[in-house]
Design a protein around this motif. Structure first.
Motif, short mmCIF file in Angstrom:
data_model
loop_
_atom_site.label_atom_id
_atom_site.label_comp_id
_atom_site.label_asym_id
_atom_site.label_seq_id
_atom_site.Cartn_x
_atom_site.Cartn_y
_atom_site.Cartn_z
N MET A 54 0.84 -1.19 0.00
CA MET A 54 0.00 0.00 0.00
C MET A 54 0.88 1.25 0.00
N ILE A 55 0.26 2.40 -0.06
CA ILE A 55 0.99 3.63 -0.32
C ILE A 55 2.07 3.92 0.72
N HIS A 56 1.87 3.49 1.96
CA HIS A 56 2.83 3.77 3.01
C HIS A 56 3.81 2.62 3.25
N GLU A 57 3.66 1.54 2.52
CA GLU A 57 4.51 0.37 2.69
C GLU A 57 5.74 0.52 1.81
N ILE A 58 6.74 1.22 2.30
CA ILE A 58 7.91 1.59 1.50
C ILE A 58 9.17 0.86 1.94
N PHE A 59 9.04 -0.17 2.79
CA PHE A 59 10.19 -0.96 3.24
C PHE A 59 11.00 -1.43 2.03
N PRO A 60 12.33 -1.37 2.06
CA PRO A 60 13.19 -1.15 3.24
C PRO A 60 13.46 0.31 3.57
N ARG A 61 12.85 1.22 2.83
CA ARG A 61 13.01 2.64 3.19
C ARG A 61 12.24 2.94 4.47
N LYS A 62 12.70 3.96 5.18
CA LYS A 62 12.10 4.31 6.47
C LYS A 62 11.62 5.75 6.45
N TYR A 63 10.37 5.93 6.82
CA TYR A 63 9.74 7.25 6.90
C TYR A 63 9.91 7.81 8.31
N ASP A 64 10.37 9.06 8.40
CA ASP A 64 10.56 9.71 9.70
C ASP A 64 9.75 11.01 9.71
N PRO A 65 8.60 11.04 10.41
CA PRO A 65 7.74 12.22 10.39
C PRO A 65 8.12 13.31 11.38
N GLU A 66 9.14 13.06 12.20
CA GLU A 66 9.47 14.02 13.26
C GLU A 66 9.83 15.38 12.68
N TYR A 67 9.22 16.43 13.23
CA TYR A 67 9.44 17.78 12.73
C TYR A 67 10.74 18.36 13.26
N THR A 68 11.42 19.14 12.41
CA THR A 68 12.62 19.85 12.81
C THR A 68 12.63 21.21 12.13
N ASP A 69 13.30 22.16 12.72
CA ASP A 69 13.37 23.51 12.15
C ASP A 69 14.56 23.67 11.21
N ARG A 70 15.08 22.56 10.73
CA ARG A 70 16.24 22.55 9.84
C ARG A 70 15.97 23.30 8.54
N ARG A 71 16.95 24.09 8.10
CA ARG A 71 16.84 24.83 6.85
C ARG A 71 17.17 23.92 5.66
N ALA A 72 16.55 24.21 4.53
CA ALA A 72 16.74 23.39 3.34
C ALA A 72 18.12 23.58 2.74
N GLU A 73 18.62 22.51 2.14
CA GLU A 73 19.89 22.54 1.42
C GLU A 73 19.66 22.20 -0.05
N ASP A 74 20.64 22.48 -0.88
CA ASP A 74 20.48 22.32 -2.33
C ASP A 74 20.04 20.92 -2.73
N GLY A 75 20.55 19.90 -2.03
CA GLY A 75 20.26 18.52 -2.42
C GLY A 75 18.97 17.97 -1.87
N ASP A 76 18.25 18.73 -1.05
CA ASP A 76 16.98 18.25 -0.49
C ASP A 76 15.88 18.29 -1.54
N HIS A 77 14.86 17.45 -1.34
CA HIS A 77 13.74 17.39 -2.27
C HIS A 77 12.73 18.49 -1.96
N ILE A 78 12.16 19.07 -3.00
CA ILE A 78 11.14 20.10 -2.84
C ILE A 78 9.82 19.60 -3.43
N LEU A 79 8.79 19.63 -2.61
CA LEU A 79 7.44 19.28 -3.05
C LEU A 79 6.67 20.59 -3.23
N SER A 80 6.27 20.85 -4.45
CA SER A 80 5.60 22.11 -4.77
C SER A 80 4.30 21.78 -5.49
N TYR A 81 3.22 22.39 -5.06
CA TYR A 81 1.89 22.04 -5.56
C TYR A 81 1.20 23.25 -6.19
N GLU A 82 0.33 22.97 -7.12
CA GLU A 82 -0.53 23.99 -7.72
C GLU A 82 -1.91 23.37 -7.88
#
Length: 300
Positions: free
Chosen positions: A1-29
């Protein structure tokens, strides 16, 4: 199912970390997500991918991006492109033909979920949930003041009265109703006609247990009583902001269907061999239908 991404691991914990060039950007319209066209397929872009597209707006765009989550060691952020740029990029209901491709375009989120890999789809759907929530909390629901993102948790805090607004997750039940060798499939009146048949489903009311919601929704939508209600699986469904809780149940007594005409356009018992193939591996409903078709579902 959509959340079954093993062996990858999802980490929802929030952080105030600033974005870096190599991070992914999700942009919606609207109901579309920005993708990068690469070798005949779509990928989620990194910030660096958008640098030349954004030009002088790039630094501010990256600085103001909102942190979403991590998958493995990859961080994901959300931000809207500047309005003029959003209006200039193509909006596609599905993948464009090779000759129509552009480097970047928006693709409808309901088609995006059909793409691969599944962890990319999960990221896009989960980010869509958070983005839609963010749009509702720009102003405080108590005093109307402006809000700012919390630096310590996933919340928006009123700059005036300090009221904190947290993400809204709407629980919904989805029910595979069995009748011996038959399964009840329905078509929702509000869904496009080309959408496949599906199971009875509905949102849980305030103060209602999941099992009570099963009995109520089944009676409301198809006029049936059920018994032997048993939990199957649950899944987050960020596309609608819901969390789906799947159950199997057996019809109890009379199996005559009384359709809720303002909600259901079609409802019918299908013999196991009549049930169509469901290729979509992402939804709990599709999986439950397939499990019944193959006889692998939990019996009462």
């Amino acid at each position: 199912m959509i959340h079954e991404i093993f062996p990858r691991k999802y980490d929802p914990e929030y952080t105030d970390r600033r974005a870096e060039d190599g991070d992914h950007i999700l942009s919606y319209e609207k109901d579309g997500i920005l993708v990068k066209y690469t070798s005949g397929t779509a990928e989620l872009p990194t910030f660096k991918d958008l640098e030349s597209l954004l030009g002088s707006d790039y630094a501010g765009f990256k600085e103001n991006a909102y942190y979403l989550f991590k998958i493995d060691n990859d961080s994901y952020y959300e931000n809207e492109l500047p309005g003029k740029l959003r209006s200039e990029l193509p909006f596609c209901k599905e993948m464009p033909d090779e000759e129509e491709k552009t480097d970047f375009f928006y693709i409808k989120i309901h088609y995006f979920r059909e793409l691969n890999p599944v962890h990319m789809v999960f990221a896009g759907a989960t980010g869509y949930h958070i983005r839609n929530w963010k749009r509702t909390v720009a102003h405080c629901g108590v005093c109307g003041g402006t809000t700012s993102p919390s630096k310590t948790e996933r919340a928006f805090v009123c700059d005036n009265c300090s009221h904190a607004a947290y993400p809204v997750i709407s629980p919904a039940v989805i029910v595979a109703i069995t009748n011996g060798n038959k399964l009840l499939l329905v078509r929702n009146l509000r869904r496009p006609k080309n959408v496949r048949l599906e199971l009875v489903s509905g949102y849980v009311e305030i103060g209602e247990s999941f099992e009570d919601a099963v009995h109520r929704e089944v009676m409301e939508e198809v006029g049936l009583k059920v018994k032997n209600v048993r939990f199957y699986k649950d899944q987050p469904w960020g596309i609608s902001g819901a969390h789906m809780i799947g159950f199997y149940a057996d019809v109890d007594g009379d199996d005559a269907i009384v359709r809720q005409e303002d909600e259901i356009s079609e409802a019918k018992w299908y013999e196991r061999e009549e049930i169509p193939e469901y290729r979509n591996r992402l939804s709990v409903g599709s999986e439950m239908i397939l499990k019944f078709k193959t006889g692998e579902y939990p019996k009462g």
